[in-house]
Design a protein around this motif. Structure first.
Motif, PDB file in Angstrom:
ATOM      1  N   GLU A 239      42.685  39.947  39.099  1.00 12.92           N
ATOM      2  CA  GLU A 239      41.272  39.929  38.709  1.00 12.92           C
ATOM      3  C   GLU A 239      40.405  39.170  39.718  1.00 12.92           C
ATOM      4  OE1 GLU A 239      40.968  38.936  34.495  1.00 12.92           O
ATOM      5  OE2 GLU A 239      41.231  41.083  34.096  1.00 12.92           O
ATOM      6  N   VAL A 240      40.978  38.190  40.398  1.00 14.14           N
ATOM      7  CA  VAL A 240      40.233  37.534  41.471  1.00 14.14           C
ATOM      8  C   VAL A 240      39.915  38.551  42.570  1.00 14.14           C
ATOM      9  CG1 VAL A 240      40.286  35.772  43.281  1.00 14.14           C
ATOM     10  CG2 VAL A 240      41.213  35.252  41.015  1.00 14.14           C
ATOM     11  N   HIS A 241      40.931  39.332  42.959  1.00 13.06           N
ATOM     12  CA  HIS A 241      40.718  40.336  44.007  1.00 13.06           C
ATOM     13  C   HIS A 241      39.720  41.399  43.556  1.00 13.06           C
ATOM     14  CE1 HIS A 241      43.561  38.736  46.833  1.00 13.06           C
ATOM     15  NE2 HIS A 241      44.544  38.758  45.963  1.00 13.06           N
ATOM     16  N   LEU A 242      39.824  41.823  42.290  1.00 12.85           N
ATOM     17  CA  LEU A 242      38.862  42.807  41.776  1.00 12.85           C
ATOM     18  C   LEU A 242      37.442  42.248  41.773  1.00 12.85           C
ATOM     19  CD1 LEU A 242      40.378  44.686  38.672  1.00 12.85           C
ATOM     20  CD2 LEU A 242      39.601  45.661  40.836  1.00 12.85           C
ATOM     21  N   HIS A 243      37.315  41.013  41.344  1.00 16.39           N
ATOM     22  CA  HIS A 243      36.007  40.354  41.267  1.00 16.39           C
ATOM     23  C   HIS A 243      35.328  40.285  42.636  1.00 16.39           C
ATOM     24  CE1 HIS A 243      33.607  36.445  40.264  1.00 16.39           C
ATOM     25  NE2 HIS A 243      32.867  37.500  40.029  1.00 16.39           N
ATOM     26  N   HIS A 244      36.146  40.197  43.666  1.00 18.98           N
ATOM     27  CA  HIS A 244      35.602  40.075  45.019  1.00 18.98           C
ATOM     28  C   HIS A 244      35.727  41.375  45.806  1.00 18.98           C
ATOM     29  CE1 HIS A 244      34.708  35.756  44.805  1.00 18.98           C
ATOM     30  NE2 HIS A 244      35.754  35.694  44.008  1.00 18.98           N
ATOM     31  N   GLY A 245      35.861  42.502  45.093  1.00 18.35           N
ATOM     32  CA  GLY A 245      35.812  43.814  45.729  1.00 18.35           C
ATOM     33  C   GLY A 245      37.005  44.162  46.579  1.00 18.35           C
ATOM     34  N   ARG A 246      38.210  43.738  46.136  1.00 19.10           N
ATOM     35  CA  ARG A 246      39.433  44.036  46.898  1.00 19.10           C
ATOM     36  C   ARG A 246      40.439  44.770  46.001  1.00 19.10           C
ATOM     37  NH1 ARG A 246      38.348  38.524  48.470  1.00 19.10           N
ATOM     38  NH2 ARG A 246      39.985  37.790  47.052  1.00 19.10           N
ATOM     39  N   PRO A 247      40.131  45.985  45.578  1.00 22.83           N
ATOM     40  CA  PRO A 247      41.039  46.698  44.677  1.00 22.83           C
ATOM     41  C   PRO A 247      42.405  46.978  45.288  1.00 22.83           C
ATOM     42  CG  PRO A 247      39.304  48.148  45.479  1.00 22.83           C
ATOM     43  CD  PRO A 247      38.919  46.768  45.882  1.00 22.83           C
ATOM     44  N   ALA A 248      42.473  47.159  46.588  1.00 21.96           N
ATOM     45  CA  ALA A 248      43.767  47.438  47.226  1.00 21.96           C
ATOM     46  C   ALA A 248      44.730  46.259  47.070  1.00 21.96           C
ATOM     47  CB  ALA A 248      43.562  47.757  48.711  1.00 21.96           C
ATOM     48  N   GLU A 249      44.201  45.033  47.105  1.00 21.19           N
ATOM     49  CA  GLU A 249      45.042  43.852  46.881  1.00 21.19           C
ATOM     50  C   GLU A 249      45.360  43.670  45.396  1.00 21.19           C
ATOM     51  OE1 GLU A 249      42.472  44.005  48.852  1.00 21.19           O
ATOM     52  OE2 GLU A 249      42.782  42.867  50.700  1.00 21.19           O
ATOM     53  N   SER A 250      44.457  44.127  44.536  1.00 18.76           N
ATOM     54  CA  SER A 250      44.631  43.971  43.095  1.00 18.76           C
ATOM     55  C   SER A 250      45.703  44.907  42.536  1.00 18.76           C
ATOM     56  CB  SER A 250      43.301  44.228  42.393  1.00 18.76           C
ATOM     57  OG  SER A 250      43.420  44.083  41.008  1.00 18.76           O
ATOM     58  N   LEU A 251      45.719  46.138  43.016  1.00 18.67           N
ATOM     59  CA  LEU A 251      46.569  47.179  42.427  1.00 18.67           C
ATOM     60  C   LEU A 251      48.052  46.803  42.362  1.00 18.67           C
ATOM     61  CD1 LEU A 251      46.800  50.010  41.220  1.00 18.67           C
ATOM     62  CD2 LEU A 251      46.918  50.916  43.550  1.00 18.67           C
ATOM     63  N   PRO A 252      48.698  46.371  43.454  1.00 18.66           N
ATOM     64  CA  PRO A 252      50.128  46.063  43.351  1.00 18.66           C
ATOM     65  C   PRO A 252      50.430  44.903  42.402  1.00 18.66           C
ATOM     66  CG  PRO A 252      49.257  45.421  45.501  1.00 18.66           C
ATOM     67  CD  PRO A 252      48.206  46.222  44.836  1.00 18.66           C
ATOM     68  N   LEU A 253      49.505  43.962  42.274  1.00 20.81           N
ATOM     69  CA  LEU A 253      49.708  42.847  41.356  1.00 20.81           C
ATOM     70  C   LEU A 253      49.690  43.335  39.908  1.00 20.81           C
ATOM     71  CD1 LEU A 253      47.333  40.333  43.157  1.00 20.81           C
ATOM     72  CD2 LEU A 253      49.825  40.133  43.024  1.00 20.81           C
ATOM     73  N   LEU A 254      48.748  44.225  39.591  1.00 16.18           N
ATOM     74  CA  LEU A 254      48.680  44.796  38.242  1.00 16.18           C
ATOM     75  C   LEU A 254      49.914  45.640  37.940  1.00 16.18           C
ATOM     76  CD1 LEU A 254      44.925  45.853  38.282  1.00 16.18           C
ATOM     77  CD2 LEU A 254      45.906  44.000  36.920  1.00 16.18           C
ATOM     78  N   GLU A 255      50.378  46.376  38.939  1.00 14.17           N
ATOM     79  CA  GLU A 255      51.570  47.213  38.742  1.00 14.17           C
ATOM     80  C   GLU A 255      52.817  46.372  38.542  1.00 14.17           C
ATOM     81  OE1 GLU A 255      50.196  51.234  41.180  1.00 14.17           O
ATOM     82  OE2 GLU A 255      51.292  49.670  42.247  1.00 14.17           O
ATOM     83  N   GLN A 256      52.851  45.173  39.115  1.00 10.47           N
ATOM     84  CA  GLN A 256      53.950  44.242  38.834  1.00 10.47           C
ATOM     85  C   GLN A 256      53.822  43.655  37.432  1.00 10.47           C
ATOM     86  OE1 GLN A 256      55.057  41.144  41.855  1.00 10.47           O
ATOM     87  NE2 GLN A 256      53.439  42.115  43.066  1.00 10.47           N
TER      88      GLN A 256
END
Length: 325
Positions: A239-256
């Motif tokens: 959610e930190v990455h999403l909040h700062h416009g970095r969905p590519a960094e967010s996606l693998p964390l959510l999938e884990q």
């Protein structure tokens, strides 16, 4: 019968939340065979099947003045019930437990149950009641010199403030809890405080600090074998990455995080993860995948009684329109 149910829910709690601080169990009845669960799924399944009976066992124990069992049942059931979203049953058990703890002057148990009830009040948006419970719990913890219990109350006070959008005040309480948990050598409590601090820092726009707090929390959760904490830390990092416009960094964390949250039955975390995954898919112009994720999140929010979150996701579903991928 109530003693057998206590043994069962304690065994489930030990698997689902192995680092929780719990009271000693009364001596087991030698004529009863204790329950042993093969895995987390078995423990969660048993709690689900028996949750009505667990509440009745607490009520019967109280009626027959088996107060030591009546207050322990909601203490051990509190974590699994809250994690699975069985808020009404947990609240009813806590009310029984509080009456039992007060009947025998178990102040520590009373404080623990007040702390647990405050979490339910916060989740329900009943902030004034939550504050009253936490104020009473903190007073008891300080009166009996229970500094470990005081850490838990301070952390919950911080969580209450964060739910009210009072992020700077929340951070102050979480920093107090962090310092105390480190002084006491309570690694699990330290990880929880770091997790909460990461959320506060993110809300305050402190990107780098949020990531530092959350990476530290994730490391400790993994060292301690706290699987649910690991899922929450991964979600918060995403959610930190999403909040700062970095969905590519967010996606693998959510999938884990998603399979972990499913394995431990943390439905609140599951709903949050699914909604965030839906947002990423919607931004990637994949409306069919986004809709499926949003619908699953919406169903969970509705089941948990978090209707504001469900309305938010419903609006996001409607915004997708009727087109396909």
């Amino acid at each position: 019968m109530a003693r057998w149910y206590l043994g069962g829910v304690a065994a489930a709690d030990g698997l689902l939340l192995p680092n929780g601080r719990r009271p000693a169990l009364p001596e087991a009845d030698r004529q009863q065979h204790p329950l042993v669960f093969a895995d987390v799924d078995a423990a969660t399944g048993w709690c689900d099947k028996e949750r009505a009976a667990l509440l009745e066992a607490a009520q019967l124990a109280f009626e027959h003045q088996a107060f030591d069992i009546a207050w322990r049942l909601p203490v051990f059931a509190g974590g699994p019930f809250r994690q699975c979203g069985w808020y009404a049953e947990s609240l009813a058990m806590i009310d029984v437990g509080l009456a039992a703890a007060r009947a025998v002057g178990e102040s520590g148990a009373e404080a623990s149950l007040l702390n647990g009830r405050s979490s339910l009040m916060t989740l329900a948006g009943r902030f004034e009641e939550s504050a009253q419970d936490l104020t009473a719990a903190l007073r008891i913890r300080r009166e009996i010199g229970d500094r470990i219990g005081e850490v838990a109350v301070l952390s919950n006070l911080g969580s209450l403030l964060s739910h009210q959008g009072r992020w700077a005040e929340s951070m102050t309480h979480q920093l107090q809890a962090l310092a105390m948990s480190r002084a006491l050598g309570r690694r699990s409590a330290e990880a929880n405080s770091l997790n909460n601090l990461g959320t506060c820092a993110n809300a305050l726009g402190q990107d780098a600090e949020a990531l530092d707090y959350l990476h530290a929390a994730l490391e400790i959760h993994r060292e301690e074998g706290d699987v649910d904490g690991e899922a929450v830390a991964l979600l918060n990092l995403a959610e930190v990455h999403l909040h700062h416009g970095r969905p590519a960094e967010s996606l693998p964390l959510l999938e884990q995080a998603l399979p972990i949250a499913r394995r431990v039955g943390d439905r609140y975390a599951q709903a949050s993860i699914l909604a965030d995954l839906g947002r990423i898919k919607a931004a990637d112009q994949a409306p069919t995948q986004a809709r499926a994720l949003f619908l699953e999140a919406h169903a969970l929010w509705q089941e948990l009684g978090h209707h504001d979150a469900a309305l938010t996701v419903r609006a996001e579903i409607e915004a997708l329109g009727t087109g396909g991928d």
